[in-house]
Design an enzyme around this catalytic site. Structure first.
Site, short mmCIF file in Angstrom:
data_model
loop_
_atom_site.label_atom_id
_atom_site.label_comp_id
_atom_site.label_asym_id
_atom_site.label_seq_id
_atom_site.Cartn_x
_atom_site.Cartn_y
_atom_site.Cartn_z
CE LYS A 112 -1.83 -5.52 -1.94
NZ LYS A 112 -3.05 -5.16 -2.67
NE ARG A 131 -1.49 1.03 -0.51
CZ ARG A 131 -2.04 -0.04 0.07
NH1 ARG A 131 -1.39 -0.73 0.95
NH2 ARG A 131 -3.25 -0.38 -0.24
NE ARG A 189 -11.62 -6.75 1.20
CZ ARG A 189 -10.46 -6.18 0.87
NH1 ARG A 189 -9.36 -6.90 0.86
NH2 ARG A 189 -10.42 -4.92 0.54
NE ARG A 246 -10.57 -3.38 3.87
CZ ARG A 246 -9.40 -3.65 3.31
NH1 ARG A 246 -8.83 -4.83 3.55
NH2 ARG A 246 -8.78 -2.79 2.56
NE ARG A 290 -9.00 0.19 -1.15
CZ ARG A 290 -9.59 -0.98 -0.93
NH1 ARG A 290 -10.90 -1.06 -0.91
NH2 ARG A 290 -8.88 -2.05 -0.74
#
Ligand code: AP5
Length: 260
Positions: free
Chosen positions: A47, A126, A165, A198, A209
């Site tokens: 996203k 969300r 990431r 992260r 998550r």
């Protein structure tokens, strides 16, 4: 509604990231039909990557609630409110921040949503409660969303994207160790900042998550489908291929809007 823009132009999101007292340098463009989009999809589906690319194409502000929390986490401990400290703990564990905290934070910055000449919401809403609150806020100002883009990708690929990431500590650019590597290794190509992983991209936080997504966010697909706003987009392939797919879907919306 489609305006080509130099993709290197960064829209300054100071007011969104820091709060209402910060200056926003985004000049109002007074367009008739600005794009007001929500990007939906599981964590790591891409996203943020798409929002950055779409910002350049649609001349709309990229507003990410995750970015606001991460910006707050870099403030000195004594500059964080008790609610923000608690929110950051939820985020570290990979859980959703409570609706009341998220809503207080969004409401403080609501001019970014109500007065922005186009926006791309990434990571908000969300939950169904957040979606209802956003709808109410916009309806009070006689505004509505243009569309909700739902990015779809199998879980195995999502986990691969999240675990590889890397983010720049300075300019927040996002890379991937194999799919979108920085040419300087652990150094950001754009600003020379250090790249880091992260905290919520650790395997145990990823599992939390994905579970939170299934329980709380996936029901939004039906919510926006019933409002006739949902645009499903397959998130396989390169970022540019996904962008092209998204632009195609948005062109259909654009045509419909003009025909009304
Ligand atoms: P947030 O920052 O919103 O995280 P997220 O939704 O989990 O999304 P991500 O940023 O992890 O992924 P993304 O889909 O943007 O993917 P990206 O483009 O980076 O939220 C973080 C936390 O804050 C939440 O867990 C929660 O605690 C809290 N929070 C925030 N908003 C909240 C709210 N409204 N309510 C409650 N809590 C809230 O891409 C991922 C990787 O894949 C990158 O490395 C990228 O380079 C790579 N990649 C992207 N596209 C491709 C591609 N096409 N091919 C190969 N690799 C790709």
């Amino acid at each position: 509604m489609f305006v080509e823009m130099n993709p290197s132009i960064k829209i300054d999101r100071a007011a969104w990231l820091q709060g209402p007292s910060a200056e926003c340098s985004v000049a109002p463009r007074d367009r008739k039909n600005p794009w007001r989009l929500v990007l939906l999809g599981a964590p790591g589906v891409g996203k943020g990557t798409q929002a950055e690319l779409l910002t350049g194409r649609l001349q709309a502000c990229h507003l990410s609630t995750g970015d606001v929390f991460r910006a707050a986490s870099q403030r000195r401990d004594c500059d964080q409110s008790p609610a923000m400290k608690a929110a950051l703990e939820y985020m570290r564990r990979g859980e959703l921040v409570p609706d009341s905290t998220v809503w207080d934070m969004v409401r403080e910055r609501s001019q970014c949503i109500l007065q922005c000449d186009g926006f791309i919401l990434d990571g908000f809403p969300r939950t169904l409660t957040q979606a209802e609150l956003l709808k109410e806020l916009m309806e009070k100002e006689q505004l509505s969303l243009s569309a909700v883009v739902n990015y779809e990708l199998p879980v195995a690929e999502i986990v691969q994207r999240l675990s590889g990431r890397r983010t720049c500590e300075k300019c927040k650019s996002v890379f991937h160790v194999t799919e979108r590597p920085s040419s300087g290794g652990g150094i950001c190509d754009r600003c020379g900042g250090r790249l880091f992983q992260r905290e919520d991209d650790r395997p145990e936080a990823i599992a939390v998550r994905l579970d939170a997504y299934e329980r709380s966010t996936a029901p939004l697909i039906q919510f926006y489908k019933s409002l006739g706003l949902l645009l499903p987009v397959v998130a396989k392939g390169s970022p540019d291929e996904i962008l092209a797919r998204t632009m195609e879907r948005l062109a259909q919306v654009d045509k419909l809007t003009k025909a009304l």
